[in-house]
Design an enzyme around this catalytic site. Structure first.
Site, short mmCIF file in Angstrom:
data_model
loop_
_atom_site.label_atom_id
_atom_site.label_comp_id
_atom_site.label_asym_id
_atom_site.label_seq_id
_atom_site.Cartn_x
_atom_site.Cartn_y
_atom_site.Cartn_z
N LYS A 171 80.85 -20.43 44.25
CA LYS A 171 80.72 -20.10 45.67
C LYS A 171 82.04 -19.68 46.29
O LYS A 171 82.05 -18.85 47.20
CB LYS A 171 80.14 -21.28 46.44
CG LYS A 171 78.67 -21.50 46.13
CD LYS A 171 78.12 -22.58 47.02
CE LYS A 171 76.68 -22.86 46.70
NZ LYS A 171 76.18 -24.01 47.42
N LYS B 58 68.64 -18.56 40.04
CA LYS B 58 67.74 -19.53 40.66
C LYS B 58 67.13 -19.00 41.97
O LYS B 58 67.78 -18.25 42.69
CB LYS B 58 68.58 -20.79 40.90
CG LYS B 58 68.06 -21.77 41.88
CD LYS B 58 69.05 -22.89 42.11
CE LYS B 58 69.72 -22.73 43.47
NZ LYS B 58 70.25 -23.98 44.02
N LYS C 289 67.23 -20.95 48.51
CA LYS C 289 66.82 -20.65 49.89
C LYS C 289 67.90 -19.96 50.71
O LYS C 289 67.61 -19.33 51.70
CB LYS C 289 66.33 -21.91 50.60
CG LYS C 289 67.37 -22.97 50.83
CD LYS C 289 66.79 -24.06 51.71
CE LYS C 289 66.96 -25.44 51.11
NZ LYS C 289 68.35 -25.76 50.77
N1 AQP Z 1 64.91 -22.78 42.23
C1 AQP Z 1 64.84 -24.09 42.12
N2 AQP Z 1 64.16 -24.66 41.12
C2 AQP Z 1 64.06 -26.01 41.01
N3 AQP Z 1 64.60 -26.86 41.88
C3 AQP Z 1 65.28 -26.35 42.90
N4 AQP Z 1 65.94 -26.93 43.92
C4 AQP Z 1 66.47 -25.95 44.70
N5 AQP Z 1 66.17 -24.74 44.21
C5 AQP Z 1 65.45 -24.96 43.09
C6 AQP Z 1 66.03 -28.37 44.15
O1 AQP Z 1 65.62 -28.64 45.49
C7 AQP Z 1 66.39 -29.74 45.99
C8 AQP Z 1 67.03 -29.39 47.29
O2 AQP Z 1 67.79 -28.21 47.14
P1 AQP Z 1 69.08 -27.84 47.94
O3 AQP Z 1 68.76 -27.82 49.37
O4 AQP Z 1 70.22 -28.71 47.55
O5 AQP Z 1 69.47 -26.42 47.31
P2 AQP Z 1 68.85 -24.96 47.41
O6 AQP Z 1 67.46 -24.94 47.90
O7 AQP Z 1 69.14 -24.30 46.14
O8 AQP Z 1 69.68 -24.36 48.62
P3 AQP Z 1 70.84 -23.35 48.64
O9 AQP Z 1 71.53 -23.52 49.95
O10 AQP Z 1 70.36 -21.98 48.27
O11 AQP Z 1 71.72 -23.95 47.53
P4 AQP Z 1 72.83 -23.31 46.72
O12 AQP Z 1 73.65 -22.51 47.68
O13 AQP Z 1 73.52 -24.53 46.20
O14 AQP Z 1 72.18 -22.47 45.67
C9 AQP Z 1 67.43 -30.07 44.92
O15 AQP Z 1 66.96 -31.18 44.18
C10 AQP Z 1 67.48 -28.84 44.10
O16 AQP Z 1 67.92 -29.09 42.78
#
Ligand code: AQP
Length: 333
Positions: free
Chosen positions: A113, A198, A201
């Site tokens: 990041k 991945k 969001k």
């Molecule tokens: N694609 C995914 N597949 C499986 N599990 C996922 N999680 C998130 N994306 C996937 C799991 O959801 C929980 C909460 O997620 P988060 O809010 O920590 O992360 P995010 O949704 O991936 O949000 P961001 O902001 O987009 O994250 P970054 O920037 O870190 O990629 C967690 O248990 C996560 O593993």
């Protein structure tokens, strides 16, 4: 004693199918029934990158509402917003005095990041480096035994374990040592337009991301337009055919059938996509319906969060006070 579980969701975007299949569903179906579980909208973690204050506030409320809509039951578990409980930030500082600069700079998420932010001409907030320590505080404050996370977060749970062990060795036993747990399927739901990354969001383009609140025709369109691999046959090979494997895993997570076995059922990508879209819609329908009901009653959500924060505070305070004493701070009396 019943085992304790902590997990959270960052309000950095609208919740996705990845959040549901990788995290939320298991919290609802298993964790809240089998453990003394806490689930948090970890809003402090949404401030590590450029953010819009009004949007974070809106997304925090929406995330909490969706967590309840998906089936978290405040009679069974504690649902709360991280910033409502001071103990997280209190403990985070103590753990910053336990962690080293070197180990935080080694975190993959920080490396990725910070490179991205610099490439976009943005400055890198110090909290992007230190947030894994705040995450350690989230977990250790509650004496969590298990932390259900997607595989992108396992390195941070490892760091949490290291910090807990180090603190306990230096200052006396204070923290329980947690471990990460992962769901058996759909541990990592991939972006439909880029199946090597991945479904996240906070990602900019939403074309490959299914949001839990997407309208039915939008969900259908996104799945029908998912990138598939060259070749015609529906086969399950995550390494060489990531697009089709991702669809099979999503369908598998929705139906409970094995992805390899499902691959044998389909003769064309089109048929696989059609069934996957319908299965996802079926899965999301009750969540969307319940969400609409809860949105109409915001007072109820506020009350759940207020009570949840009260309960969380009571659980965290003794451990955080013990850490303050152990590290050498004079009790307030
Ligand atoms: N694609 C995914 N597949 C499986 N599990 C996922 N999680 C998130 N994306 C996937 C799991 O959801 C929980 C909460 O997620 P988060 O809010 O920590 O992360 P995010 O949704 O991936 O949000 P961001 O902001 O987009 O994250 P970054 O920037 O870190 O990629 C967690 O248990 C996560 O593993």
């Amino acid at each position: 004693m019943m085992k304790r579980i902590f997990s959270g969701i960052k309000p950095t975007g609208h919740l996705t199918l990845g959040n549901y299949l990788g995290a939320l569903r298991r919290w609802v179906e298993a964790d809240q029934h089998q453990a003394d579980a806490l689930f948090s909208v970890v809003d402090l973690h949404a401030l590590t990158v450029d953010h819009d204050p009004a949007r974070v506030r809106r997304l925090s409320r929406q995330a909490a509402t969706l967590m309840l809509a998906a089936g978290l039951d405040p009679a069974l578990c504690t649902v709360f917003v991280q910033s409502h409980v001071d103990e997280h930030a209190r403990l985070s500082y103590i753990l910053e005095c336990t962690a080293t600069d070197g180990e935080l700079r080694r975190m993959i998420q920080y490396k990725e990041k910070s490179v991205r932010a610099r490439a976009a001409g943005q400055s890198v907030r110090l909290s992007l480096l230190t947030y894994p320590v705040l995450m350690a505080a989230d977990i250790l404050a509650y004496g969590a035994d298990e932390v259900p996370v997607g595989e992108d977060q396992t390195q941070h749970v490892e760091l949490t374990r290291d910090l807990a062990v180090r603190f306990n060795q230096r200052y006396g036993h204070t923290f329980r040592i947690p471990r990460a747990t992962q769901p058996p399927v759909a541990a990592r739901v991939m972006d439909l337009q880029d199946p090597t990354s991945k479904m996240g969001k906070s990602h900019e383009s939403g074309a490959g991301i299914i949001y839990l609140l997407d309208e039915a025709d939008v969900v259908r369109k996104k799945i029908m337009r998912a990138v598939t691999d060259s070749g015609q046959d529906v086969e399950y090979h995550p390494g060489s055919r990531p697009g089709v494997a991702n669809l099979l895993e999503i369908l598998s997570a929705c139906t409970g059938r094995n992805p390899k076995e499902l691959a044998g059922v389909y003769e064309s990508y089109g048929a696989l996509k059609k069934d996957t879209a319908e299965a996802v819609l079926e899965l999301l329908r009750p969540i969307r319906e319940r969400h609409a009901e809860l949105v109409a009653d915001p007072g109820h959500v506020d009350e759940v969060l207020r009570k949840g924060a009260g309960r969380a505070r009571e659980m965290a305070r003794p451990t955080v006070d013990a850490a303050y004493r152990a590290i050498g701070l004079l009790p307030a009396g």
